[in-house]
Design a protein around this motif. Structure first.
Motif, PDB file in Angstrom:
ATOM      1  N   GLU A 105       7.649  16.101  -0.647  1.00  0.00           N
ATOM      2  CA  GLU A 105       6.398  15.616  -0.055  1.00  0.00           C
ATOM      3  C   GLU A 105       5.244  16.005  -0.962  1.00  0.00           C
ATOM      4  O   GLU A 105       5.168  17.134  -1.448  1.00  0.00           O
ATOM      5  CB  GLU A 105       6.201  16.210   1.344  1.00  0.00           C
ATOM      6  CG  GLU A 105       4.930  15.719   2.030  1.00  0.00           C
ATOM      7  CD  GLU A 105       4.769  16.302   3.428  1.00  0.00           C
ATOM      8  OE1 GLU A 105       3.839  15.890   4.133  1.00  0.00           O
ATOM      9  OE2 GLU A 105       5.571  17.194   3.792  1.00  0.00           O
ATOM     10  N   VAL A 106       4.333  15.048  -1.211  1.00  0.00           N
ATOM     11  CA  VAL A 106       3.161  15.288  -2.048  1.00  0.00           C
ATOM     12  C   VAL A 106       1.913  14.981  -1.236  1.00  0.00           C
ATOM     13  O   VAL A 106       1.813  13.919  -0.606  1.00  0.00           O
ATOM     14  CB  VAL A 106       3.183  14.406  -3.315  1.00  0.00           C
ATOM     15  CG1 VAL A 106       1.965  14.711  -4.193  1.00  0.00           C
ATOM     16  CG2 VAL A 106       4.460  14.616  -4.105  1.00  0.00           C
ATOM     17  N   GLY A 117      -1.014   8.995 -12.309  1.00  0.00           N
ATOM     18  CA  GLY A 117      -1.788   8.214 -11.354  1.00  0.00           C
ATOM     19  C   GLY A 117      -1.973   6.794 -11.838  1.00  0.00           C
ATOM     20  O   GLY A 117      -1.944   6.517 -13.040  1.00  0.00           O
ATOM     21  N   GLY A 118      -2.161   5.873 -10.896  1.00  0.00           N
ATOM     22  CA  GLY A 118      -2.372   4.476 -11.237  1.00  0.00           C
ATOM     23  C   GLY A 118      -2.351   3.603 -10.003  1.00  0.00           C
ATOM     24  O   GLY A 118      -2.217   4.086  -8.875  1.00  0.00           O
ATOM     25  N   ASP A 119      -2.497   2.291 -10.221  1.00  0.00           N
ATOM     26  CA  ASP A 119      -2.400   1.352  -9.119  1.00  0.00           C
ATOM     27  C   ASP A 119      -1.010   1.447  -8.503  1.00  0.00           C
ATOM     28  O   ASP A 119      -0.013   1.521  -9.236  1.00  0.00           O
ATOM     29  CB  ASP A 119      -2.625  -0.083  -9.603  1.00  0.00           C
ATOM     30  CG  ASP A 119      -4.033  -0.295 -10.147  1.00  0.00           C
ATOM     31  OD1 ASP A 119      -4.894   0.559  -9.897  1.00  0.00           O
ATOM     32  OD2 ASP A 119      -4.246  -1.323 -10.821  1.00  0.00           O
ATOM     33  N   PRO A 120      -0.892   1.430  -7.181  1.00  0.00           N
ATOM     34  CA  PRO A 120       0.438   1.470  -6.560  1.00  0.00           C
ATOM     35  C   PRO A 120       1.305   0.316  -7.056  1.00  0.00           C
ATOM     36  O   PRO A 120       0.865  -0.825  -7.140  1.00  0.00           O
ATOM     37  CB  PRO A 120       0.127   1.314  -5.061  1.00  0.00           C
ATOM     38  CG  PRO A 120      -1.280   1.804  -4.920  1.00  0.00           C
ATOM     39  CD  PRO A 120      -1.977   1.400  -6.181  1.00  0.00           C
ATOM     40  N   TYR A 172      -5.324   3.631  -5.348  1.00  0.00           N
ATOM     41  CA  TYR A 172      -4.846   4.544  -6.387  1.00  0.00           C
ATOM     42  C   TYR A 172      -3.769   5.422  -5.775  1.00  0.00           C
ATOM     43  O   TYR A 172      -3.811   5.767  -4.586  1.00  0.00           O
ATOM     44  CB  TYR A 172      -6.003   5.398  -6.899  1.00  0.00           C
ATOM     45  CG  TYR A 172      -5.747   6.094  -8.214  1.00  0.00           C
ATOM     46  CD1 TYR A 172      -5.833   5.403  -9.419  1.00  0.00           C
ATOM     47  CD2 TYR A 172      -5.451   7.459  -8.265  1.00  0.00           C
ATOM     48  CE1 TYR A 172      -5.619   6.044 -10.640  1.00  0.00           C
ATOM     49  CE2 TYR A 172      -5.233   8.106  -9.477  1.00  0.00           C
ATOM     50  CZ  TYR A 172      -5.331   7.389 -10.658  1.00  0.00           C
ATOM     51  OH  TYR A 172      -5.117   8.029 -11.858  1.00  0.00           O
ATOM     52  N   GLN A 173      -2.787   5.797  -6.600  1.00  0.00           N
ATOM     53  CA  GLN A 173      -1.691   6.633  -6.101  1.00  0.00           C
ATOM     54  C   GLN A 173      -1.327   7.683  -7.131  1.00  0.00           C
ATOM     55  O   GLN A 173      -1.217   7.384  -8.318  1.00  0.00           O
ATOM     56  CB  GLN A 173      -0.468   5.778  -5.772  1.00  0.00           C
ATOM     57  CG  GLN A 173       0.651   6.549  -5.075  1.00  0.00           C
ATOM     58  CD  GLN A 173       1.726   5.622  -4.537  1.00  0.00           C
ATOM     59  OE1 GLN A 173       2.098   4.631  -5.179  1.00  0.00           O
ATOM     60  NE2 GLN A 173       2.231   5.931  -3.346  1.00  0.00           N
ATOM     61  N   ILE A 174      -1.148   8.907  -6.675  1.00  0.00           N
ATOM     62  CA  ILE A 174      -0.765  10.020  -7.539  1.00  0.00           C
ATOM     63  C   ILE A 174       0.702  10.356  -7.282  1.00  0.00           C
ATOM     64  O   ILE A 174       1.165  10.365  -6.139  1.00  0.00           O
ATOM     65  CB  ILE A 174      -1.655  11.245  -7.279  1.00  0.00           C
ATOM     66  CG1 ILE A 174      -3.077  10.965  -7.801  1.00  0.00           C
ATOM     67  CG2 ILE A 174      -1.097  12.495  -7.953  1.00  0.00           C
ATOM     68  CD1 ILE A 174      -4.057  12.093  -7.550  1.00  0.00           C
ATOM     69  N   SER A 175       1.426  10.619  -8.352  1.00  0.00           N
ATOM     70  CA  SER A 175       2.842  10.939  -8.233  1.00  0.00           C
ATOM     71  C   SER A 175       3.172  12.173  -9.057  1.00  0.00           C
ATOM     72  O   SER A 175       2.477  12.517 -10.012  1.00  0.00           O
ATOM     73  CB  SER A 175       3.702   9.763  -8.716  1.00  0.00           C
ATOM     74  OG  SER A 175       3.424   9.464 -10.082  1.00  0.00           O
ATOM     75  N   PRO A 183       0.641   9.574  -0.629  1.00  0.00           N
ATOM     76  CA  PRO A 183       0.190   8.294  -0.056  1.00  0.00           C
ATOM     77  C   PRO A 183      -0.928   7.695  -0.893  1.00  0.00           C
ATOM     78  O   PRO A 183      -1.827   8.400  -1.362  1.00  0.00           O
ATOM     79  CB  PRO A 183      -0.302   8.707   1.333  1.00  0.00           C
ATOM     80  CG  PRO A 183       0.434   9.971   1.654  1.00  0.00           C
ATOM     81  CD  PRO A 183       0.564  10.681   0.337  1.00  0.00           C
ATOM     82  N   ALA A 184      -0.880   6.390  -1.110  1.00  0.00           N
ATOM     83  CA  ALA A 184      -1.950   5.725  -1.861  1.00  0.00           C
ATOM     84  C   ALA A 184      -3.231   5.754  -1.027  1.00  0.00           C
ATOM     85  O   ALA A 184      -3.197   5.787   0.207  1.00  0.00           O
ATOM     86  CB  ALA A 184      -1.544   4.282  -2.159  1.00  0.00           C
TER      87      ALA A 184
END
Length: 226
Positions: free
Chosen positions: A137-138, A168-171, A204-207, A220-221
């Motif tokens: 989980e993030v 990070g980037g567009d989902p 935006y979404q971070i992974s 979550p975006a």
């Protein structure tokens, strides 16, 4: 003898088809650009999305693309052409050696194919990041940061004591590297990451992901506040 000739003819014919498919406007590989997806790369280079996936086993979808990464467009094609060029000798030799190549156990087969074994292990990592513990989980703090803001990225359930990339980037599209970190011996992570000053997309979404792309966990975006 007739069967061998038919098989050889089929392989040679396949190699001709493969050579035709290998022709594209980008050459043997292409660099991933911000916002790229499998679809945009396929369209830009005149190839199919399926070819990109076959040529790059570590890529399962557009979210696995990394800005600046070199994506192969011809890997499997080159192998097939090489196979076709040596088909005459290999077909004859294979017929003589079939019996000696048969393995009595699955483990014996895997031992003789370390790359296959590695791929299976990678698949296990993708499916269960935490070795049977709680799912990865993030989370972000704040949950909806603004461009240029520093956000705290927290994660649990990750592989233990492992170097990771924070991207990070567009989902659903190529991600850009924001930072590098290392998980704790407990499989957790907490890092302060500065977002780009300019974010063009609406979301935006971070992974957090393995450096080799074997697995990823996504926060979550969020909608980008302007």
């Amino acid at each position: 003898m007739r069967i061998g000739a038919i098989a050889l003819a089929g392989i040679v014919a396949l190699s001709g088809t493969v050579a035709a498919q290998a022709e594209n406007s980008c050459g043997k590989d292409v660099e991933v650009k911000p916002g790229d997806t499998l679809s945009t790369i396929a369209s830009r280079c005149g190839v199919s999305e399926g070819l990109i996936l076959r040529a790059n086993p570590r890529i399962d979808g557009s979210a696995d693309l990394r800005v600046g990464q070199t994506v192969s467009l011809t890997g499997p094609m080159d192998k097939l052409k090489s196979m076709a060029s040596n088909a005459g000798q290999e077909l004859s030799q294979a017929a003589d050696n079939v019996g000696s190549q048969v393995k009595s156990s699955v483990q014996g087969f895997l031992n003789d194919n370390p790359q296959l074994q590695s791929n299976i292990q990678d698949l296990g990592s993708r499916l269960v990041l935490s070795n049977g513990e709680a799912p990865a989980e993030v989370t972000l703090d704040p949950a909806r940061p603004t461009p240029g803001q520093t956000v705290t990225v927290s994660a649990t359930g990750l592989p233990k004591d492992t170097p990771v990339l924070i991207g990070g980037g567009d989902p659903g599209s190529a991600f850009a590297e924001l930072d590098k970190a290392r998980t704790t011996p407990e499989g957790t992570l907490q890092a302060a990451v500065k977002l780009p000053d300019a974010i063009t997309g609406e979301r935006y979404q971070i992974s957090v992901r393995d450096e080799d792309g074997a697995w990823k966990a996504e926060a979550p975006a969020f909608d980008v506040a302007r």
